[in-house]
Scaffold this motif. Structure first.
Motif, short mmCIF file in Angstrom:
data_model
loop_
_atom_site.label_atom_id
_atom_site.label_comp_id
_atom_site.label_asym_id
_atom_site.label_seq_id
_atom_site.Cartn_x
_atom_site.Cartn_y
_atom_site.Cartn_z
N LEU A 53 44.21 -34.70 -28.01
CA LEU A 53 43.53 -34.65 -26.72
C LEU A 53 44.08 -33.49 -25.88
O LEU A 53 43.32 -32.75 -25.25
CB LEU A 53 43.71 -35.97 -25.98
CG LEU A 53 43.09 -36.08 -24.58
CD1 LEU A 53 41.58 -35.87 -24.64
CD2 LEU A 53 43.41 -37.43 -23.96
N ALA A 54 45.40 -33.30 -25.89
CA ALA A 54 46.01 -32.21 -25.14
C ALA A 54 45.55 -30.86 -25.67
O ALA A 54 45.32 -29.92 -24.90
CB ALA A 54 47.54 -32.32 -25.21
N GLY A 57 39.98 -34.17 -19.90
CA GLY A 57 40.51 -35.28 -20.68
C GLY A 57 39.78 -36.58 -20.38
O GLY A 57 39.50 -37.37 -21.30
N ALA A 104 46.54 -34.89 -20.44
CA ALA A 104 46.06 -35.82 -21.46
C ALA A 104 46.62 -37.21 -21.21
O ALA A 104 45.89 -38.21 -21.30
CB ALA A 104 46.47 -35.32 -22.85
#
Length: 308
Positions: free
Chosen positions: A198-199, A218, A264
């Motif tokens: 996600l990051a 995010g 995130a």
């Protein structure tokens, strides 16, 4: 070194010219100047908007020049005043207290606490099935975590055998959560590898955007996981064909920055400045004008528009 009177006059004249030029033509700074603009949705109220962005109704009203009755209509654009768009830096050696009565304890020293009898009685009624593991991130406090999960700091302290209110990023806390939302259920099951992915997606899509805009990207990905219109995993959403430029151009493989990692984690923990948006795009560069016209715009942060 000797300086003649003539040379001294020349030097002084140059300093004066530089000073005057700097006053008239100030140098541009590299600071990011952005606005957060919320588009009023059907059924919205000033109270709900102010609570959602943690500002007072009076400030929201005066900032936007609204009349005394505070009337808003669906489709209106409200500018949200923001004091700071960067991640909050916090001193984790400081106590986090539940009430103003305990402010006299707020010093550099950590004080032990006593868990009251009610808290002990409460945890005796909590089963293993009712517990979730909460990963502490930067900016968290024990009070805020307790409020999110409808419990008390004393209960969390008793469950985790804490000696004081101090918590640090990376700590794992057992938290009671009998009535979890879909987002909280998702947060319970997300692995560190998924947070890293996600990051990387945030880094590829929102690198150079304000920090709040990174959290917002995010949040859109998390909102898609929860939605029945998209895949039900973070990897599935991010890797879905044709959805994210970062996947198509390979930026998904770049190492994320510290701010995108924190963004995130905040999105996973439930922060959503987009109000459940499922899409984001840059209107200045997007070629999908017809598609954009069909979307309900929720908020604009930095260069991105967030919509449903």
């Amino acid at each position: 070194m000797n300086i003649s009177k003539f040379n001294l006059k020349v030097i002084i004249s140059v300093f004066i010219l530089v000073f005057i030029f700097g006053a008239i033509f100030p140098l541009e700074t590299s600071a990011i100047d952005f606005k957060l603009i919320y588009t009023v949705q059907e059924g919205d109220s000033l109270y709900e908007i102010s609570m959602g962005y943690n500002i007072s109704i009076d400030r929201l009203t005066s900032w936007n020049g609204l009349s005394g009755n505070g009337m808003i209509r669906s489709g209106d654009d409200l500018e949200i005043p923001l004091d700071d768009d960067e991640p909050v830096e916090r001193d984790f050696n400081k106590n986090f207290l539940d009430s103003e009565d305990d402010l006299n304890l707020a010093t550099e020293k950590s004080y032990p606490i006593n868990v009251n009898a009610n808290a002990q009685a409460d945890i005796d009624d909590i089963s293993e099935e009712d517990l979730v593991t909460y990963n502490v991130s930067s900016g968290d406090s024990l009070y805020e975590i307790a409020r999110t999960y409808n419990t008390s700091s004393s209960v969390i302290i008793a469950l985790n055998d804490l000696e004081n209110h101090s918590i640090r990023p990376g700590d794992q806390l057992q938290v009671p959560a009998k009535d979890l939302t879909e987002r909280q259920l998702l947060a319970r099951s997300i692995s560190n590898q998924e947070i890293e992915l996600l990051a990387r997606a945030i880094n590829g899509e929102a690198r150079g955007e304000p920090y709040l805009g990174q959290v917002a990207v995010g949040a859109v990905i998390i909102n898609r996981v929860i939605s029945d219109k998209f895949p039900d995993t973070i990897e599935g959403v991010i890797m879905q064909d044709g959805q994210f430029c970062a996947v198509e151009d390979g930026q998904i493989d770049l190492a994320p920055s510290p701010s995108t990692r924190q963004a995130a984690q905040e999105a996973v923990n439930g922060r959503d400045p987009t109000d459940r948006s499922l899409y984001f795009y840059n209107p200045e560069t997007s070629n999908e004008q017809a598609w954009m016209a069909r979307r309900d715009v929720i908020v604009r942060i930095g260069n991105h528009v967030f919509a449903r």
